[in-house]
Design a protein around this motif. Structure first.
Motif, PDB file in Angstrom:
ATOM      1  N   ALA A   1      -6.531  -6.886  58.600  1.00  7.14           N
ATOM      2  CA  ALA A   1      -7.170  -7.287  59.858  1.00  7.14           C
ATOM      3  C   ALA A   1      -6.422  -8.513  60.388  1.00  7.14           C
ATOM      4  O   ALA A   1      -6.713  -9.643  60.002  1.00  7.14           O
ATOM      5  CB  ALA A   1      -8.641  -7.601  59.634  1.00  7.14           C
ATOM      6  N   GLU A   2      -5.447  -8.266  61.227  1.00  4.62           N
ATOM      7  CA  GLU A   2      -4.592  -9.359  61.710  1.00  4.62           C
ATOM      8  C   GLU A   2      -5.383 -10.402  62.496  1.00  4.62           C
ATOM      9  O   GLU A   2      -5.037 -11.572  62.506  1.00  4.62           O
ATOM     10  CB  GLU A   2      -3.457  -8.790  62.561  1.00  4.62           C
ATOM     11  CG  GLU A   2      -2.511  -7.874  61.815  1.00  4.62           C
ATOM     12  CD  GLU A   2      -1.658  -8.594  60.772  1.00  4.62           C
ATOM     13  OE1 GLU A   2      -1.500  -9.826  60.860  1.00  4.62           O
ATOM     14  OE2 GLU A   2      -1.159  -7.923  59.857  1.00  4.62           O
ATOM     15  N   SER A   3      -6.467 -10.003  63.157  1.00  5.31           N
ATOM     16  CA  SER A   3      -7.221 -10.949  63.973  1.00  5.31           C
ATOM     17  C   SER A   3      -7.995 -11.966  63.128  1.00  5.31           C
ATOM     18  O   SER A   3      -8.226 -13.089  63.564  1.00  5.31           O
ATOM     19  CB  SER A   3      -8.202 -10.194  64.881  1.00  5.31           C
ATOM     20  OG  SER A   3      -9.115  -9.442  64.095  1.00  5.31           O
ATOM     21  N   THR A   4      -8.369 -11.579  61.913  1.00  4.01           N
ATOM     22  CA  THR A   4      -9.153 -12.478  61.059  1.00  4.01           C
ATOM     23  C   THR A   4      -8.390 -12.968  59.840  1.00  4.01           C
ATOM     24  O   THR A   4      -8.826 -13.909  59.167  1.00  4.01           O
ATOM     25  CB  THR A   4     -10.420 -11.766  60.550  1.00  4.01           C
ATOM     26  OG1 THR A   4     -10.037 -10.634  59.753  1.00  4.01           O
ATOM     27  CG2 THR A   4     -11.297 -11.314  61.705  1.00  4.01           C
ATOM     28  N   GLY A   5      -7.280 -12.335  59.535  1.00  2.00           N
ATOM     29  CA  GLY A   5      -6.526 -12.716  58.344  1.00  2.00           C
ATOM     30  C   GLY A   5      -7.038 -12.089  57.062  1.00  2.00           C
ATOM     31  O   GLY A   5      -6.565 -12.419  55.977  1.00  2.00           O
TER      32      GLY A   5
END
Length: 199
Positions: A97-101
Motif C-alpha cells: 500500500a504505497e499511500s500508507t507505507g
C-alpha cells in the motif's frame, strides 16, 4: 539373535535419518568450498531485515532495518497469522500500500518458529545453525532440495523482499544484499555442492 536385533535397529535408524535428511541424489558435484561460499551468500540474504523480520524467535514480528518490535503490539498467534481482530491480513493486503507505507504480499504471515533465524536476544543465529535448520526437513516444512530451490525462486513472500515498497515516510525500503537472480544462483550452487553447512 543379538546381531539380528542390532541389524534391525540400525536399519530403522537409517530409515528415520533418511526421512529427516534432504535427498542428495541430484547434486551436480560442485566442490564443498564453492558450496560453502554460496551458502554464505544465501545466509546474508536470510539474515537481512527483509527476511529475518518475519523469521523471529519472538512472539511478534519486527519492522524496519533496525528490526524493532511491530507497532500496535501485534503478536504471532497460533498459526503465525496474528489473532482474531488483529490478523496480519487485516493490514497487510496482497500488494504494498504505497499511500500508507504498509507492505503487502500474498498470504502475509510469520515464519514458523522452527524456521527462526534469530535467538531470543534478537541476534541472528549462526550461519551453521541456520543452515542445519534449512536442510532438516522436520524443520523446513518438509522441503527437499528441489523444493528449497523452488521456494527461493517463486514463493511470493520471498519475492516480496526485492519489491518491499515504500516506508511510511515515502522512502524506499532497503533490499537484500544480493539481487533475486544472484540469490537463486547461490541457492542452486549450494544445492549442487550437496548443501554443505559450516561447522
Amino acid at each position: 539373535m543379538i546381531r539380528g536385533l542390532l541389524s534391525l535397529l540400525l536399519f530403522v535408524g537409517c530409515i528415520v535419518m533418511s526421512r529427516n535428511a534432504l535427498s542428495r541424489n541430484d547434486f551436480k558435484g560442485q566442490s564443498t568450498p564453492d558450496g560453502l561460499a554460496a551458502w554464505q551468500q544465501v545466509y546474508s540474504v536470510l539474515t537481512s531485515p527483509r527476511c529475518i523480520n518475519c523469521h523471529t524467535a519472538n512472539n511478534y514480528p519486527e519492522q524496519g532495518d533496525d528490526r524493532h518490535r511491530h507497532f500496535a503490539n501485534v503478536i504471532r498467534g497460533p498459526e503465525g497469522k496474528g489473532v482474531p481482530g488483529l490478523n496480519c491480513v487485516s493490514c497487510h493486503q496482497s500488494v504494498n500500500a504505497e499511500s500508507t507505507g504498509v507492505p503487502g504480499g500474498h498470504n502475509w504471515h510469520l515464519a514458523p518458529l522452527s524456521m527462526r533465524w534469530q535467538d531470543e536476544n534478537d541476534q541472528p543465529l549462526s550461519s551453521a545453525v541456520v543452515c542445519h535448520s534449512l536442510t532438516d526437513r522436520t524443520q523446513n516444512g518438509g522441503l527437499n532440495a528441489a523444493g528449497l530451490l523452488k521456494h527461493n525462486e517463486e514463493e511470493p513472500l520471498v519475492l516480496w523482499a526485492w519489491n518491499p515498497g515504500r516506508k511510511q515516510d515515502g522512502t524506499m525500503r532497503t533490499l537484500p544484499p544480493l539481487t533475486h537472480a544472484e540469490f537463486v544462483a547461490a541457492t542452486r550452487q549450494w544445492i549442487d555442492a550437496g548443501m554443505p553447512c559450516p561447522r
